[in-house]
Write a protein that holds these residues in place. Structure first.
Motif, PDB file in Angstrom:
ATOM      1  N   PRO A 125       0.837  -1.204   0.000  1.00 23.65           N
ATOM      2  CA  PRO A 125       0.000   0.000   0.000  1.00 23.65           C
ATOM      3  C   PRO A 125       0.869   1.250   0.000  1.00 23.65           C
ATOM      4  O   PRO A 125       2.000   1.241   0.492  1.00 23.65           O
ATOM      5  CB  PRO A 125      -0.799  -0.124   1.299  1.00 23.65           C
ATOM      6  N   VAL A 126       0.327   2.313  -0.547  1.00 23.58           N
ATOM      7  CA  VAL A 126       1.025   3.592  -0.620  1.00 23.58           C
ATOM      8  C   VAL A 126       0.194   4.646   0.107  1.00 23.58           C
ATOM      9  O   VAL A 126      -1.023   4.726  -0.085  1.00 23.58           O
ATOM     10  CB  VAL A 126       1.219   4.038  -2.090  1.00 23.58           C
ATOM     11  N   VAL A 127       0.827   5.419   0.950  1.00 21.55           N
ATOM     12  CA  VAL A 127       0.191   6.560   1.603  1.00 21.55           C
ATOM     13  C   VAL A 127       0.876   7.806   1.062  1.00 21.55           C
ATOM     14  O   VAL A 127       2.105   7.921   1.137  1.00 21.55           O
ATOM     15  CB  VAL A 127       0.338   6.484   3.142  1.00 21.55           C
ATOM     16  N   GLN A 128       0.112   8.708   0.482  1.00 24.55           N
ATOM     17  CA  GLN A 128       0.698   9.931  -0.048  1.00 24.55           C
ATOM     18  C   GLN A 128       0.695  11.015   1.021  1.00 24.55           C
ATOM     19  O   GLN A 128      -0.245  11.123   1.813  1.00 24.55           O
ATOM     20  CB  GLN A 128      -0.054  10.392  -1.291  1.00 24.55           C
ATOM     21  N   ALA A 129       1.755  11.822   1.048  1.00 25.71           N
ATOM     22  CA  ALA A 129       1.932  12.869   2.052  1.00 25.71           C
ATOM     23  C   ALA A 129       1.270  14.167   1.615  1.00 25.71           C
ATOM     24  O   ALA A 129       1.218  14.486   0.419  1.00 25.71           O
ATOM     25  CB  ALA A 129       3.420  13.121   2.287  1.00 25.71           C
ATOM     26  N   LEU A 130       0.778  14.895   2.588  1.00 30.29           N
ATOM     27  CA  LEU A 130       0.329  16.276   2.409  1.00 30.29           C
ATOM     28  C   LEU A 130       1.260  17.124   3.269  1.00 30.29           C
ATOM     29  O   LEU A 130       1.272  16.980   4.497  1.00 30.29           O
ATOM     30  CB  LEU A 130      -1.124  16.456   2.866  1.00 30.29           C
ATOM     31  N   TRP A 131       2.080  17.964   2.642  1.00 31.90           N
ATOM     32  CA  TRP A 131       3.052  18.761   3.392  1.00 31.90           C
ATOM     33  C   TRP A 131       2.354  19.864   4.173  1.00 31.90           C
ATOM     34  O   TRP A 131       1.462  20.540   3.667  1.00 31.90           O
ATOM     35  CB  TRP A 131       4.092  19.362   2.451  1.00 31.90           C
ATOM     36  N   ASP A 132       2.771  20.042   5.418  1.00 28.31           N
ATOM     37  CA  ASP A 132       2.269  21.092   6.292  1.00 28.31           C
ATOM     38  C   ASP A 132       3.487  21.901   6.729  1.00 28.31           C
ATOM     39  O   ASP A 132       4.151  21.572   7.718  1.00 28.31           O
ATOM     40  CB  ASP A 132       1.559  20.456   7.499  1.00 28.31           C
ATOM     41  N   GLU A 133       3.813  22.954   5.971  1.00 32.87           N
ATOM     42  CA  GLU A 133       5.015  23.740   6.250  1.00 32.87           C
ATOM     43  C   GLU A 133       4.831  24.550   7.532  1.00 32.87           C
ATOM     44  O   GLU A 133       3.823  25.229   7.706  1.00 32.87           O
ATOM     45  CB  GLU A 133       5.317  24.672   5.068  1.00 32.87           C
ATOM     46  N   VAL A 134       5.838  24.433   8.426  1.00 36.39           N
ATOM     47  CA  VAL A 134       5.801  25.123   9.716  1.00 36.39           C
ATOM     48  C   VAL A 134       7.116  25.850   9.944  1.00 36.39           C
ATOM     49  O   VAL A 134       8.106  25.613   9.247  1.00 36.39           O
ATOM     50  CB  VAL A 134       5.530  24.123  10.865  1.00 36.39           C
ATOM     51  N   ASP A 135       7.144  26.735  10.947  1.00 32.41           N
ATOM     52  CA  ASP A 135       8.368  27.475  11.285  1.00 32.41           C
ATOM     53  C   ASP A 135       9.285  26.693  12.207  1.00 32.41           C
ATOM     54  O   ASP A 135      10.500  26.875  12.191  1.00 32.41           O
ATOM     55  CB  ASP A 135       8.019  28.822  11.933  1.00 32.41           C
TER      56      ASP A 135
END
Length: 156
Positions: A125-135
């Motif tokens: 299975p593949v899980v795709q990432a959703l980037w959450d840019e933080v400081d």
């Protein structure tokens, strides 16, 4: 031969003309994670050389999955034959021929005959990432230490 308690996913497979008469990928035992794939060509891989070994197969991997191409442990141990990008990834939207990129880490030429088992494949299975840019990132005990920072080998 999937285990009756394991989940099974249907994957369409097409035999190409040069794959006629060869075994389809299959599990060698009920507990096996990988399926052996065979070569659809005769080739010799020189020491240090690489070759994309044809399997004579094309697949339609369901969305949300990949096929990982992995070395066969016996070939790696006995002959130094491996997959240089292990595990190799076959994406769900690829429809070309399934090939196993092999490298010869040994010191003698390695002959492959049509029908020889050359690699194993694992449906994963593949899980795709959703980037959450933080400081800033949360702190951990390890912090930014890497490449041997947790020890484990006396010579590190």
């Amino acid at each position: 031969m999937p285990d009756k308690f394991a989940a099974a996913v249907s994957v369409q497979i097409r035999r190409l003309p040069h794959g006629e008469g060869l075994d389809l990928p299959h599990y060698a035992s009920h507990g096996a994670a990988g399926m052996d794939v065979v070569s659809a060509e005769d080739v010799t891989i020189a020491p240090g050389a690489r070759h994309a070994v044809a399997t004579g197969l094309a697949v339609a991997i369901p969305h949300g999955f990949e096929i990982q191409v992995r070395p066969r442990s016996g070939l790696a141990l006995k002959h130094g034959i491996s997959v240089p990008n292990a595990p190799g990834t076959v994406d769900s939207d690829y429809r070309g021929e399934l090939k196993a990129i092999l490298i010869n880490h040994g010191d003698t030429p390695f002959p492959i005959k049509r029908g020889d088992r050359v690699a194993q494949i694992v449906l994963a299975p593949v899980v795709q990432a959703l980037w959450d840019e933080v400081d800033t990132l949360g702190e951990t005990e390890r912090g930014s230490g890497g490449f041997g920072s947790t020890g484990g080998h006396g010579k590190l």
